[in-house]
Design a protein around this motif. Structure first.
Motif, PDB file in Angstrom:
ATOM      1  N   ILE A  40       0.819  -1.218   0.000  1.00 24.15           N
ATOM      2  CA  ILE A  40       0.000   0.000   0.000  1.00 24.15           C
ATOM      3  C   ILE A  40       0.849   1.264   0.000  1.00 24.15           C
ATOM      4  N   GLY A  41       2.157   1.130  -0.128  1.00 26.61           N
ATOM      5  CA  GLY A  41       3.031   2.294  -0.230  1.00 26.61           C
ATOM      6  C   GLY A  41       3.212   3.000   1.097  1.00 26.61           C
ATOM      7  N   LEU A  42       3.176   4.310   1.055  1.00 25.91           N
ATOM      8  CA  LEU A  42       3.444   5.138   2.236  1.00 25.91           C
ATOM      9  C   LEU A  42       2.227   5.365   3.128  1.00 25.91           C
ATOM     10  N   GLN A  43       1.120   4.708   2.841  1.00 27.83           N
ATOM     11  CA  GLN A  43      -0.105   4.961   3.603  1.00 27.83           C
ATOM     12  C   GLN A  43       0.063   4.660   5.087  1.00 27.83           C
ATOM     13  N   ASN A  44       0.806   3.624   5.452  1.00 26.57           N
ATOM     14  CA  ASN A  44       1.028   3.330   6.873  1.00 26.57           C
ATOM     15  C   ASN A  44       1.736   4.488   7.565  1.00 26.57           C
ATOM     16  N   TYR A  45       2.708   5.077   6.884  1.00 24.43           N
ATOM     17  CA  TYR A  45       3.446   6.201   7.471  1.00 24.43           C
ATOM     18  C   TYR A  45       2.587   7.456   7.545  1.00 24.43           C
ATOM     19  N   VAL A  46       1.764   7.679   6.541  1.00 25.90           N
ATOM     20  CA  VAL A  46       0.839   8.824   6.575  1.00 25.90           C
ATOM     21  C   VAL A  46      -0.113   8.670   7.751  1.00 25.90           C
TER      22      VAL A  46
END
Length: 112
Positions: free
Chosen positions: A55-61
């Motif tokens: 899911i890309g950077l969504q966890n960090y966002v």
């Protein structure tokens, strides 16, 4: 300059690589691979039983926009600075009670 090694020197060099190979393999397998796997997992959504969906950077966002994350971060920073200062103060206050070789003991007591 001639960089050719004699047969005995090559055998000695190969033997040295043979001796350090288990350590190098152990470092890669036990340290580098889990790091890479964790890094990959941080960009994925865990779907259970070892299945991941990227899911890309969504966890960090999500993490950086979460108020609880920032509260926990500041609590950790505050606690770390408070405990360090407490340990240093205790060392100053109680160092006269301990012989020179045991002056680390008060700091150890307050850090753990």
């Amino acid at each position: 300059m001639n960089n050719k090694l004699s047969a005995a020197a090559r055998r000695e060099e190969n033997w040295g690589w043979f001796m350090v190979a288990p350590t190098i393999i152990g470092l890669v397998v036990l340290n580098l691979w889990p790091f890479v796997q964790t890094l990959y997992a941080s960009f994925c959504e865990h779907e259970g039983f070892g299945h991941y969906k990227f899911i890309g950077l969504q966890n960090y966002v999500d993490m950086f926009t979460n108020a609880e994350f920032w509260k926990a971060t500041w609590n950790t920073i505050y606690f770390s600075r408070f405990m360090r200062q407490t340990a240093l103060t205790a060392q100053e206050k109680f160092s006269s009670f301990f012989p020179l070789r045991c002056r680390w003991f008060p700091r150890l007591c307050f850090l753990y």
